[in-house]
Design a protein around this motif. Sequence first.
Motif, PDB file in Angstrom:
ATOM      1  N   ILE A  76      -3.149   1.248   7.537  1.00  0.00           N
ATOM      2  CA  ILE A  76      -3.469   1.835   6.229  1.00  0.00           C
ATOM      3  C   ILE A  76      -4.046   3.500   6.511  1.00  0.00           C
ATOM      4  CG2 ILE A  76      -4.947   1.983   4.202  1.00  0.00           C
ATOM      5  CD1 ILE A  76      -4.860  -1.161   4.280  1.00  0.00           C
ATOM      6  N   SER A  89      -6.182   1.162  -3.682  1.00  0.00           N
ATOM      7  CA  SER A  89      -5.260   0.673  -3.303  1.00  0.00           C
ATOM      8  C   SER A  89      -5.556  -0.071  -2.052  1.00  0.00           C
ATOM      9  CB  SER A  89      -3.868   1.809  -2.584  1.00  0.00           C
ATOM     10  OG  SER A  89      -3.445   2.254  -4.044  1.00  0.00           O
ATOM     11  N   ARG A  90      -6.378   0.333  -1.015  1.00  0.00           N
ATOM     12  CA  ARG A  90      -6.859  -0.249   0.189  1.00  0.00           C
ATOM     13  C   ARG A  90      -7.561  -1.462  -0.267  1.00  0.00           C
ATOM     14  NH1 ARG A  90     -11.282  -1.005   2.850  1.00  0.00           N
ATOM     15  NH2 ARG A  90     -11.155  -1.336   5.136  1.00  0.00           N
ATOM     16  N   VAL A 146      -5.228  -4.254  -1.321  1.00  0.00           N
ATOM     17  CA  VAL A 146      -4.210  -4.680  -0.266  1.00  0.00           C
ATOM     18  C   VAL A 146      -5.060  -5.585   0.601  1.00  0.00           C
ATOM     19  CG1 VAL A 146      -2.911  -4.074   1.842  1.00  0.00           C
ATOM     20  CG2 VAL A 146      -2.500  -2.852  -0.269  1.00  0.00           C
ATOM     21  N   TYR A 184       0.813  -1.282  -0.052  1.00  0.00           N
ATOM     22  CA  TYR A 184       0.249   0.005  -0.130  1.00  0.00           C
ATOM     23  C   TYR A 184       0.808   1.318  -0.064  1.00  0.00           C
ATOM     24  CZ  TYR A 184      -3.206   3.603   1.782  1.00  0.00           C
ATOM     25  OH  TYR A 184      -3.638   4.926   1.770  1.00  0.00           O
TER      26      TYR A 184
END
Length: 589
Positions: A379, A350-351, A354, A327
């Motif tokens: 995160i 992106s989260r 991931v 991330y």
Amino acid sequence: MEVSPWFLIFSICCCLFASGSLSVEDFNQAFPIVEPDPGHTKLRLSREGLEAIQRITNPISAVAVIGPYRSGKSFLLNQLLSLSCDEGIWVWGTPQELTIDGVKTSVLYLDTEGFESIGKSNVYDDRIFALATVMSSVLIYNLPETIREADISRLSFAVELAEEFYGRVKGQDVAFEPAKLLWLIQRDFLQGKSVQQMVDEALHHVPNKEGDKNIDLINQIRDSLAIMGDNSTAFSLPQPHLQRTKLCDMKDRELDPSYVKKREQLKEVVSSIIRPKIVQGKALNGKEFVSFLEQILEALNKGEIPSTGSLVEVFNKGILERCLKVYSETMAKLGLPLLEQSLQAAHKKSREDVMKLFDQQHFGRHHAKKSVMQLDEEIEKVYKNVILANEYQSSKLCEGLYTRCEDKMDHLQVLRLPTMAKFNAGFLQCNQSFEQECVGPSKGKYEQRMMKMLGKSRSLFIREYNNRLFNWLVTFSLVMVVVGRFIMKFILLEIGAWVLFIFLETYTRMFWTSESLYYNPVWHMIVATWETVIYSPILDLDRWAIPLGVGVSLFVLYWRCYGKRKHGSRWLLPLYNNPKSGPHRRRSD
């Protein structure tokens, strides 16, 4: 025979199905693979056995036998492998290959140190149990005669561990496939019950009408074991012979026929449930199996008392750190500053990526939830830093653009030759560049500052423009009078300059203020002519006024001093050479 308490924890007792890359000599004896360290406080790997395993290229399946000390585990292994007591766990049988679902598989049989031996703590037993549970494909729980509460409690720890590592709802992909559990009750004292009935009764809830906390704990243990119902098998073996001390000297024909029959059935059951060890959806070969074993052992050696939570968290910690790194690296590649919506979209994607990666790799279900929450918190921490970095980069960029425009506006205020066209061009360019290049959360704040600054600069320029232009025109008219009379001696130029000068001076005197002049149509015509001459996309006299002025001055001086003399002499020369001219005639007269 039973393994020495402190010398061996796990031994590879036989490899029935060795990889084609291995020879019989590679497995001509039993190898220890895990043993206690010199201080007997932690477990460590024995490289002697691991090097042999690492050379196996086929998928590996491990069958581990666990149970109390002196419960006949080693004799059971000899019986399963058709070895004599003289061979024990120290001599390998002839290497063979087992084909499972069309894949050649190498099977390792693991003997373990018995529980409850003298001089050992429960913590030590639990570590052995946990290690066997996690690394095996088939877990044989060898119990003599009956199931005790201590056996259920110890197994609940192993089952909970397997359930945590299972980490998925049945029917979906699993990150870690738990071992098949085989309850094996030796020396059949079941009193008419089947072994499955015995297991079921042992796992039934204990009545707790008075709300005893200890009984609640016991029932919780039973609940944790109940979830393994579809993943377990129950089997019983009768007593081989009444003379148990002479079992190693007896052949099959001397043993109880019912025992021999059941033993062969047990072999078939074990063979039917053997599967390759699966981690992350992949069957492990020798090198991968050793790497996995190292990871398990590192987790077990963390802390004094291993627990499901701590062990799972250790595994998930590494996965969490890798996911967080993915991330962070993804967000670091973003070209800051970005629009807030773009940054949020990048963060969301992106989260999700991931979290999907973590979901594919994590161990456990209950403790994985905690790890997911922790990953989400980490995160968010990284995202907050990215937000701050985006705000800083946005502020830095917009501040630079604002300062550049402010300097440009200041420069336009003091043009040598004031021109509205050039000011407007600079104003528009500044506004457009700021609008296009200033991005991010600071744009709104700087837009307000920019509007105020540009508006103030425009008002100031317009207010000073007419006054400066008026002064320039007065000065220009006087200069043209001097040039027309004394330098170029061009009467029309001189007259035009005088007319302009008189108009400017008399008009302002007549109407008291110069501002009244600015509404006159003649003034508008003068301004339009001035703007056309001074500034255009092709020529900017404000920039070239001085070089052009110097050039024109040099040309006028040259023409005045040298050119006129030269052309004048050429013009006079024919007068002197013509005999009919005036001077010659006077000379002849």
